[in-house]
Design an enzyme around this catalytic site. Structure first.
Site, PDB file in Angstrom:
ATOM      1  CG  ASP A   9      -8.029   3.191   0.337  1.00 51.06           C
ATOM      2  OD1 ASP A   9      -8.209   1.965   0.506  1.00 51.06           O
ATOM      3  OD2 ASP A   9      -6.982   3.773   0.637  1.00 51.06           O
ATOM      4  CG  ASP A  11      -5.756  -0.024   5.717  1.00 51.14           C
ATOM      5  OD1 ASP A  11      -6.379  -1.045   5.375  1.00 51.14           O
ATOM      6  OD2 ASP A  11      -5.644   0.334   6.909  1.00 51.14           O
TER       7      ASP A  11
HETATM    8  C1  XBP Z   1      -4.811  -1.760   2.333  1.00 51.24           C
HETATM    9  C2  XBP Z   1      -4.498  -3.183   2.345  1.00 51.24           C
HETATM   10  C3  XBP Z   1      -4.806  -3.979   3.558  1.00 51.24           C
HETATM   11  C4  XBP Z   1      -3.902  -3.553   4.707  1.00 51.24           C
HETATM   12  C5  XBP Z   1      -3.780  -4.659   5.739  1.00 51.24           C
HETATM   13  O1  XBP Z   1      -6.216  -1.697   2.259  1.00 51.24           O
HETATM   14  O2  XBP Z   1      -4.054  -3.696   1.341  1.00 51.24           O
HETATM   15  O3  XBP Z   1      -4.546  -5.318   3.235  1.00 51.24           O
HETATM   16  O4  XBP Z   1      -2.588  -3.332   4.202  1.00 51.24           O
HETATM   17  O5  XBP Z   1      -5.077  -4.932   6.239  1.00 51.24           O
HETATM   18  P1  XBP Z   1      -6.952  -0.427   1.569  1.00 51.24           P
HETATM   19  P2  XBP Z   1      -5.568  -6.458   6.352  1.00 51.24           P
HETATM   20  O6  XBP Z   1      -7.692  -1.012   0.396  1.00 51.24           O
HETATM   21  O7  XBP Z   1      -7.844   0.124   2.652  1.00 51.24           O
HETATM   22  O8  XBP Z   1      -5.880   0.575   1.154  1.00 51.24           O
HETATM   23  O9  XBP Z   1      -4.454  -7.233   7.021  1.00 51.24           O
HETATM   24  O10 XBP Z   1      -6.820  -6.375   7.168  1.00 51.24           O
HETATM   25  O11 XBP Z   1      -5.817  -6.872   4.932  1.00 51.24           O
HETATM   26 MG    MG Z   2      -5.198   2.344   0.719  1.00 50.55          MG
END
Ligand code: XBP
Ligand code: MG
Length: 241
Positions: A9, A11
């Site tokens: 993953d 973020d």
């Molecule tokens: C986490 C998310 C993303 C970010 C914001 O992604 O839910 O939406 O919060 O990024 P991950 P965007 O699956 O990597 O944990 O505004 O580009 O969506």
């Molecule tokens: Mg994440």
């Protein structure tokens, strides 16, 4: 089982990015003349919905009162998200959000040991490349056999779509892989795809329900423990110690 691949993953897992996202959303709102301000407490609630565009719509539908949507609301949200992404990638390029402890070493060790690596995220491709160009260098993409991000699948996490997309791209089965996640949505998504999943927590997700995780770590600052727990084939340098 011999682990053939690690699916990361982004973020909250590769880097503690969510507060950078939050600040970038607020800059986009201000620039668009909106008096919306997502503080940490509100953002914590809004993280229930993955995907920035989806999160904005969730905020409007479930948290705003007395707001009249503009005519072409979808276009409006897309534009807001584009402005937000420009602010966020600028933050990343300025090196404001480093990779979390152990992540770069894990990626390098695993790649050197011949383990296939992939990305499964709901964030945008621009955000992934901006983060990893800084964190891993301009040839960051060479480490990954598949880069599953953003809108390439119809349903974002906690739906398993992005993990199924990555498995197909790698030509591997769920049983060959482990996933590394940070949130309840991410864990649900990877488990729904049948993938053994480990969690590293962070300030936004440490309170989430991680039932079903194969292991929970605060971070990967002690990779030897992570390798022992997961059974990852230790790379040469660690074995010789
Ligand atoms: C986490 C998310 C993303 C970010 C914001 O992604 O839910 O939406 O919060 O990024 P991950 P965007 O699956 O990597 O944990 O505004 O580009 O969506
Ligand atoms: Mg994440």
């Amino acid at each position: 089982m011999t682990i053939k691949a690690i699916i990361f993953d982004v973020d909250g897992t590769l880097a503690d990015t969510e507060d950078g996202h939050r600040k970038s959303f607020n800059k986009a709102f201000a620039e668009s003349g909106l008096d919306w301000n997502w503080d940490v407490a509100l953002y914590d609630k809004l993280l229930k919905v993955t995907g920035g565009k989806e999160r904005i719509k969730y905020f409007v539908s479930d948290f705003l009162t007395g707001y009249t949507k503009p005519e072409n609301f979808d276009e409006f949200v897309k534009h807001l998200h584009k402005v937000k992404t420009a602010h966020y990638t600028a933050m990343l390029r300025e090196g404001q959000i480093p990779l979390r402890p152990g992540i770069k070493q894990l990626i390098q060790d695993a790649h050197a040991a011949g383990i296939t690596l992939a990305i499964a995220t709901t964030t945008t491709p621009e955000n992934v490349s901006a983060l990893l160009e800084v964190g891993l260098g301009k040839n960051w993409a060479d480490y990954f056999a598949a880069n599953g991000c953003g809108d390439i699948v119809p349903h974002k996490k906690p739906a398993p779509d992005i993990y199924f997309w990555v498995l197909e791209k790698m030509g591997l089965s769920a049983a060959d892989c482990i996933a590394l996640e940070d949130s309840e949505n991410g864990l649900r998504s990877a488990l729904a795809a049948g993938i053994k999943t480990y969690v590293t927590t962070n300030p936004y997700t440490h309170w989430h329900d991680f039932d079903g995780a194969a292991g929970i770590f605060e971070d990967l600052s002690d990779l030897a423990v992570f390798y022992r727990t997961t059974g990852l084939p230790l790379p040469k340098p660690l074995v010789s110690v």
